[in-house]
Structure formats: structure tokens, C-alpha cells
Design an enzyme around this catalytic site. Structure first.
Site, PDB file in Angstrom:
ATOM      1  N   CYS A   1      -1.865  -0.539   7.612  1.00 34.06           N
ATOM      2  CA  CYS A   1      -1.291   0.664   7.631  1.00 34.06           C
ATOM      3  C   CYS A   1      -1.063   1.645   8.778  1.00 34.06           C
ATOM      4  O   CYS A   1      -0.098   2.041   9.160  1.00 34.06           O
ATOM      5  CB  CYS A   1      -1.627   1.453   6.186  1.00 34.06           C
ATOM      6  SG  CYS A   1      -1.388   0.812   4.783  1.00 34.06           S
TER       7      CYS A   1
ATOM      8  N   GLU B   1       1.049   3.848   1.923  1.00 34.15           N
ATOM      9  CA  GLU B   1       1.480   4.152   3.148  1.00 34.15           C
ATOM     10  C   GLU B   1       2.485   3.235   3.760  1.00 34.15           C
ATOM     11  O   GLU B   1       3.521   3.852   4.258  1.00 34.15           O
ATOM     12  CB  GLU B   1       0.285   4.224   4.286  1.00 34.15           C
ATOM     13  CG  GLU B   1      -1.039   4.797   3.843  1.00 34.15           C
ATOM     14  CD  GLU B   1      -2.025   4.169   3.085  1.00 34.15           C
ATOM     15  OE1 GLU B   1      -3.406   4.672   3.353  1.00 34.15           O
ATOM     16  OE2 GLU B   1      -1.734   3.266   2.230  1.00 34.15           O
TER      17      GLU B   1
ATOM     18  N   CYS C   1      -5.641   1.940   6.162  1.00 38.53           N
ATOM     19  CA  CYS C   1      -6.387   0.504   6.620  1.00 38.53           C
ATOM     20  C   CYS C   1      -5.802  -0.055   7.839  1.00 38.53           C
ATOM     21  O   CYS C   1      -4.731   0.628   8.553  1.00 38.53           O
ATOM     22  CB  CYS C   1      -6.343  -0.544   5.857  1.00 38.53           C
ATOM     23  SG  CYS C   1      -4.602  -1.212   5.378  1.00 38.53           S
TER      24      CYS C   1
ATOM     25  N   HIS D   1       1.039  -1.192  -0.112  1.00 31.25           N
ATOM     26  CA  HIS D   1      -0.037   0.127  -0.197  1.00 31.25           C
ATOM     27  C   HIS D   1       1.036   1.194   0.004  1.00 31.25           C
ATOM     28  O   HIS D   1       2.134   1.293   0.632  1.00 31.25           O
ATOM     29  CB  HIS D   1      -1.013  -0.061   1.259  1.00 31.25           C
ATOM     30  CG  HIS D   1      -1.873  -0.950   1.261  1.00 31.25           C
ATOM     31  ND1 HIS D   1      -3.226  -0.969   2.238  1.00 31.25           N
ATOM     32  CD2 HIS D   1      -1.936  -2.396   0.581  1.00 31.25           C
ATOM     33  CE1 HIS D   1      -3.704  -1.965   2.027  1.00 31.25           C
ATOM     34  NE2 HIS D   1      -3.289  -2.880   0.978  1.00 31.25           N
TER      35      HIS D   1
END
Length: 143
Positions: A80, A49, A77, A47
């Protein structure tokens, strides 16, 4: 957040879900910027992040990122935000909420959960309309 949006647009152009992130040091220096790369890297943890936290940690040669601010186009999420708590990130700023996966208030709130060993200041809704439109347009095209 504008830089995170630019990263999200690039991710969408690569066929990734268009989420972008930027990690900024306390003095305003951009430590890392990226967009989602889960498909490209065949990595479910890639992701935006996570990628910027990894890059900044490598750059600083430190797994802790105190005093930093994480900007993300979509509410991070649980994976993260869990990593952000472990990294001791000071602040998370995000655009659009994520009612299905969001861990900064939508589904869970890892930022202020007193059971965790670190709390993160949170600012939600920055450029939310632009962030929401980018991700909604991406999914509209695919349906």
C-alpha cells in the site's frame, strides 16, 4: 479517521480484517472511502488503502494523486505504501502501528526513504487506541 474507522467496522462485519481507509483531496473533499475486501473480491491486493487509491484515480482520471491525504486505521503495508509513493500521495495518517507489516516506521519506512523518488509526510497514532481495539477484538473472536 472516524470515517476510516466506520469503514473498518463494516469490513469486519463482512468477515474481512477490519481495516478502513479514506482518501481526501487537498481541499478536504473525500475522494473515496472503503474497507478491506480481499476475501470478498478474492484479491490479495484489495486492501482498503489500495481500493481508495484506485477509486480516487478513476474518479480523477489520473494515476497521480498529488496533494491528497490517505487516512488508514492501521499502518499501511509495503504494498500500500509502495502504491502511495507511486501515486505521489502527499500525506499518510494512520491509527494503530503494525509491527509485523507496517511500512511507515514499524518494519520499514517507505515514507521517508530517500532512495525512493517521493517522500510522504506521515502522522501516526491518530485514534490509535480505537483502531487497535477494533482489530484486536476481531482477532480475539477468531481464536
Amino acid at each position: 479517521m472516524r470515517q476510516a474507522l466506520a469503514e473498518a467496522e463494516k469490513a469486519g462485519q463482512r468477515g474481512e480484517v477490519p481495516v478502513g481507509a479514506v482518501l481526501v483531496a487537498e481541499d478536504g473533499t473525500v475522494l473515496a472511502a472503503d474497507g478491506n475486501r480481499t476475501i470478498e473480491l478474492a484479491d490479495p491486493s484489495a486492501h482498503a488503502e489500495m481500493l481508495v487509491m484506485r477509486a480516487a484515480a478513476a474518479k480523477l482520471n489520473n494515476y497521480r494523486l498529488p496533494g491528497t491525504t490517505l487516512y488508514a486505521t492501521v499502518e499501511p503495508c509495503i504494498m500500500c505504501l509502495g502504491a502511495a509513493v507511486h501515486a505521489r500521495i502527499a500525506r499518510v495518517v494512520f491509527g494503530a502501528p503494525d509491527p509485523k507489516w507496517g511500512a511507515a516506521g514499524s518494519m520499514y519506512n517507505f515514507c521517508t526513504d530517500s532512495r525512493l523518488n517521493h517522500c510522504i509526510e506521515t502522522t501516526a497514532g491518530v485514534l490509535a487506541d480505537e483502531c487497535r481495539e477494533l482489530i484486536q477484538a476481531f482477532f480475539r473472536e477468531r481464536r
